[in-house]
Design a protein around this motif. Structure first.
Motif, PDB file in Angstrom:
ATOM      1  N   ARG A 270      18.855  -8.896  47.723  1.00  0.00           N
ATOM      2  CA  ARG A 270      17.786  -8.501  48.627  1.00  0.00           C
ATOM      3  C   ARG A 270      18.294  -7.388  49.551  1.00  0.00           C
ATOM      4  O   ARG A 270      19.488  -7.285  49.833  1.00  0.00           O
ATOM      5  N   LEU A 271      17.351  -6.578  50.055  1.00  0.00           N
ATOM      6  CA  LEU A 271      17.625  -5.557  51.063  1.00  0.00           C
ATOM      7  C   LEU A 271      16.969  -6.031  52.360  1.00  0.00           C
ATOM      8  O   LEU A 271      15.783  -5.820  52.596  1.00  0.00           O
ATOM      9  N   LEU A 272      17.748  -6.727  53.192  1.00  0.00           N
ATOM     10  CA  LEU A 272      17.201  -7.365  54.378  1.00  0.00           C
ATOM     11  C   LEU A 272      16.923  -6.352  55.479  1.00  0.00           C
ATOM     12  O   LEU A 272      17.639  -5.370  55.654  1.00  0.00           O
ATOM     13  N   ALA A 273      15.891  -6.649  56.268  1.00  0.00           N
ATOM     14  CA  ALA A 273      15.500  -5.797  57.398  1.00  0.00           C
ATOM     15  C   ALA A 273      16.545  -5.849  58.502  1.00  0.00           C
ATOM     16  O   ALA A 273      17.377  -6.759  58.565  1.00  0.00           O
ATOM     17  N   MET A 274      16.479  -4.877  59.413  1.00  0.00           N
ATOM     18  CA  MET A 274      17.271  -4.982  60.639  1.00  0.00           C
ATOM     19  C   MET A 274      16.885  -6.258  61.380  1.00  0.00           C
ATOM     20  O   MET A 274      15.717  -6.639  61.427  1.00  0.00           O
ATOM     21  N   TRP A 275      17.869  -6.901  61.953  1.00  0.00           N
ATOM     22  CA  TRP A 275      17.674  -8.135  62.717  1.00  0.00           C
ATOM     23  C   TRP A 275      16.989  -9.231  61.902  1.00  0.00           C
ATOM     24  O   TRP A 275      16.248 -10.052  62.437  1.00  0.00           O
ATOM     25  N   ASP A 276      17.235  -9.256  60.583  1.00  0.00           N
ATOM     26  CA  ASP A 276      16.608 -10.335  59.813  1.00  0.00           C
ATOM     27  C   ASP A 276      17.004 -11.684  60.414  1.00  0.00           C
ATOM     28  O   ASP A 276      18.162 -11.906  60.799  1.00  0.00           O
ATOM     29  N   SER A 277      16.049 -12.600  60.480  1.00  0.00           N
ATOM     30  CA  SER A 277      16.247 -13.864  61.180  1.00  0.00           C
ATOM     31  C   SER A 277      17.436 -14.663  60.671  1.00  0.00           C
ATOM     32  O   SER A 277      18.117 -15.336  61.459  1.00  0.00           O
ATOM     33  N   ILE A 278      17.719 -14.627  59.375  1.00  0.00           N
ATOM     34  CA  ILE A 278      18.794 -15.474  58.857  1.00  0.00           C
ATOM     35  C   ILE A 278      20.157 -15.017  59.362  1.00  0.00           C
ATOM     36  O   ILE A 278      21.125 -15.787  59.327  1.00  0.00           O
ATOM     37  N   LEU A 279      20.252 -13.772  59.844  1.00  0.00           N
ATOM     38  CA  LEU A 279      21.528 -13.267  60.342  1.00  0.00           C
ATOM     39  C   LEU A 279      21.812 -13.728  61.767  1.00  0.00           C
ATOM     40  O   LEU A 279      22.929 -13.602  62.252  1.00  0.00           O
ATOM     41  N   LEU A 280      20.797 -14.278  62.443  1.00  0.00           N
ATOM     42  CA  LEU A 280      20.910 -14.585  63.869  1.00  0.00           C
ATOM     43  C   LEU A 280      20.566 -16.027  64.211  1.00  0.00           C
ATOM     44  O   LEU A 280      20.603 -16.405  65.381  1.00  0.00           O
ATOM     45  N   ALA A 281      20.259 -16.830  63.218  1.00  0.00           N
ATOM     46  CA  ALA A 281      19.675 -18.149  63.473  1.00  0.00           C
ATOM     47  C   ALA A 281      20.693 -19.261  63.679  1.00  0.00           C
ATOM     48  O   ALA A 281      20.292 -20.402  63.890  1.00  0.00           O
ATOM     49  N   VAL A 310      23.824 -10.256  48.557  1.00  0.00           N
ATOM     50  CA  VAL A 310      24.246 -10.419  47.171  1.00  0.00           C
ATOM     51  C   VAL A 310      24.789 -11.828  47.001  1.00  0.00           C
ATOM     52  O   VAL A 310      25.673 -12.262  47.747  1.00  0.00           O
ATOM     53  N   ASP A 311      24.239 -12.568  46.040  1.00  0.00           N
ATOM     54  CA  ASP A 311      24.588 -13.968  45.823  1.00  0.00           C
ATOM     55  C   ASP A 311      24.466 -14.769  47.117  1.00  0.00           C
ATOM     56  O   ASP A 311      25.235 -15.673  47.387  1.00  0.00           O
ATOM     57  N   GLY A 312      23.466 -14.399  47.930  1.00  0.00           N
ATOM     58  CA  GLY A 312      23.167 -15.181  49.121  1.00  0.00           C
ATOM     59  C   GLY A 312      23.937 -14.811  50.365  1.00  0.00           C
ATOM     60  O   GLY A 312      23.698 -15.391  51.428  1.00  0.00           O
ATOM     61  N   TYR A 313      24.863 -13.854  50.266  1.00  0.00           N
ATOM     62  CA  TYR A 313      25.690 -13.491  51.407  1.00  0.00           C
ATOM     63  C   TYR A 313      25.638 -11.986  51.661  1.00  0.00           C
ATOM     64  O   TYR A 313      25.467 -11.192  50.725  1.00  0.00           O
ATOM     65  N   VAL A 314      25.813 -11.611  52.924  1.00  0.00           N
ATOM     66  CA  VAL A 314      25.855 -10.198  53.275  1.00  0.00           C
ATOM     67  C   VAL A 314      27.044  -9.546  52.576  1.00  0.00           C
ATOM     68  O   VAL A 314      28.174 -10.023  52.666  1.00  0.00           O
TER      69      VAL A 314
END
Length: 382
Positions: A270-281, A310-314
């Motif tokens: 996936r190409l996650l957005a800036m400040w995607d929630s999963i990165l900060l939760a 990639v494979d679920g991880y940044v």
């Protein structure tokens, strides 16, 4: 029951609709994932593009215009897009944090006003904001109401405390850089500890539905509330929650029957957005962000860059450039991963084309300052 770190990762991806896009409209998509961080106007749109099949940005435009989805200062004292039916409980849960941080801020107290003084002022401000008002209009109203000029920083602290929704102002992503505000249509109860405690129980249950399993520390970090408050809410919910043993013996909580896929479940790129929630939760962000990469993704001023998942991880970062999507991987990626990222990039380029092909361009300075990378490619490529 024990749960591994990899199982926690897959549980998050499943609940955040990142194991496979689902067919939901925009408002229902926001409800499913609980909250989308929204200080950058494009990010909720890109977040839903990652999560919903056939997502049409006009659907989120309509949900925001019809106030099915609302944008307001909430968790972590920052802007979030949430379903309108969640707003009141979330705002009540956050009231002690917002009250202390905004009305206790020196930028507000320098005005000579106290938190108690602010209460009738907020009530009158909400009456004034019965239709969209700009910050300048609110500033003029406050000056007249107080009979003296109010410092712009103090005004901003008061606006961030007041239960205001951001009103649509146009632009490619519904909101422009100069916001307008309107009184929340579902008015929360403020400055009531019992109401706040009940709201936090609702927020924590919803958080677990969208981000669980999680520890008390994770819950406190997601909302930015005192850990003691989160612990008390979990205790009140004890009969409704399942307790698990996480990595290193950490006590985790979850909703019984919530999705917890096996750790070998495939996770698409996936190409996650800036400040995607999963990165900060989470307090422990290694669930999604390898510790070695955290400082590359979350910059010193708090900017959280758009990331490769990639494979679920940044695994790196991305940005739009002339000719495509520039993807920088922090470590070597296998051919299949690049192939999947290229397909996502092709879809994202088409998604952005009619709205903002160079979205996030004002953050290019982070690339100019240099980012570590094993490989950089222009996607989709040949």
């Amino acid at each position: 029951m024990k749960i591994t770190a990899h199982q926690l990762n897959r549980a998050t991806l499943a609940r955040q609709l990142l194991l496979g896009r689902e067919s939901l409209d925009a408002a229902d998509g926001v409800r499913r994932v609980v909250a989308l961080q929204a200080q950058e106007p494009a990010s909720p749109y890109i977040a839903l593009w990652n999560r919903l099949s056939g997502f049409d940005p006009a659907g989120l435009d309509a949900a925001l215009a019809g106030l099915q989805t609302v944008k307001a200062t909430l968790m972590r004292i920052t802007l979030h897009a949430v379903h309108v039916e969640d707003y009141r409980a979330f705002r009540e849960a956050m009231d002690p944090t917002l009250r202390a941080s905004r009305l206790g801020d020196s930028r507000f107290t320098a005005s000579g006003l106290t938190a108690d003084d602010a209460d009738p002022l907020v009530a009158d401000l909400l009456t004034y904001a019965d239709r969209p008002r700009t910050a300048a209009e609110m500033g003029s109203w406050l000056d007249e109401r107080l009979g003296a000029p109010m410092d712009p920083d103090a005004q901003r602290m008061l606006r961030q405390y007041a239960p205001l929704w951001h009103a649509r102002t146009g632009g490619p992503w519904s909101f422009e850089t100069r916001p307008s505000f309107v009184a929340a249509g579902t008015r929360p109860v403020l400055a009531d500890p019992d109401v706040a405690a009940g709201g936090l129980q609702v927020l924590i249950r919803r958080y677990l539905e969208g981000f669980g399993p999680a520890s008390v520390a994770d819950m406190a970090q997601f909302a930015l509330v005192q850990r003691a408050r989160a612990k008390a809410a979990v205790h009140a919910l004890a009969d409704e929650l399942e307790q698990l043993e996480g990595p290193n013996g950490t006590v985790m909580y979850d909703i019984p029957g919530a999705p917890r896929p096996s750790e070998d479940t495939p996770a698409p790129p996936r190409l996650l957005a800036m400040w995607d929630s999963i990165l900060l939760a989470y307090a422990d962000r290694s669930r999604v962000v390898p510790p070695a990469y955290r400082k590359h993704v979350t910059r010193v001023n708090g900017d959280v860059l758009p990331t490769l998942l990639v494979d679920g991880y940044v695994a790196g970062v991305w940005r739009p450039v002339d000719g495509g999507i520039e993807a920088t991987a922090f470590h070597p990626l296998p051919r299949d991963a690049w192939k999947g990222l290229a397909a996502e990039a092709e879809s994202l380029i088409a998604f952005l084309a009619d709205r903002d092909p160079r979205v996030y361009r004002r953050y290019d300075h982070w690339w100019a300052k240099g980012l570590p990378g094993a490989e950089t490619r222009l996607l989709p490529g040949d």
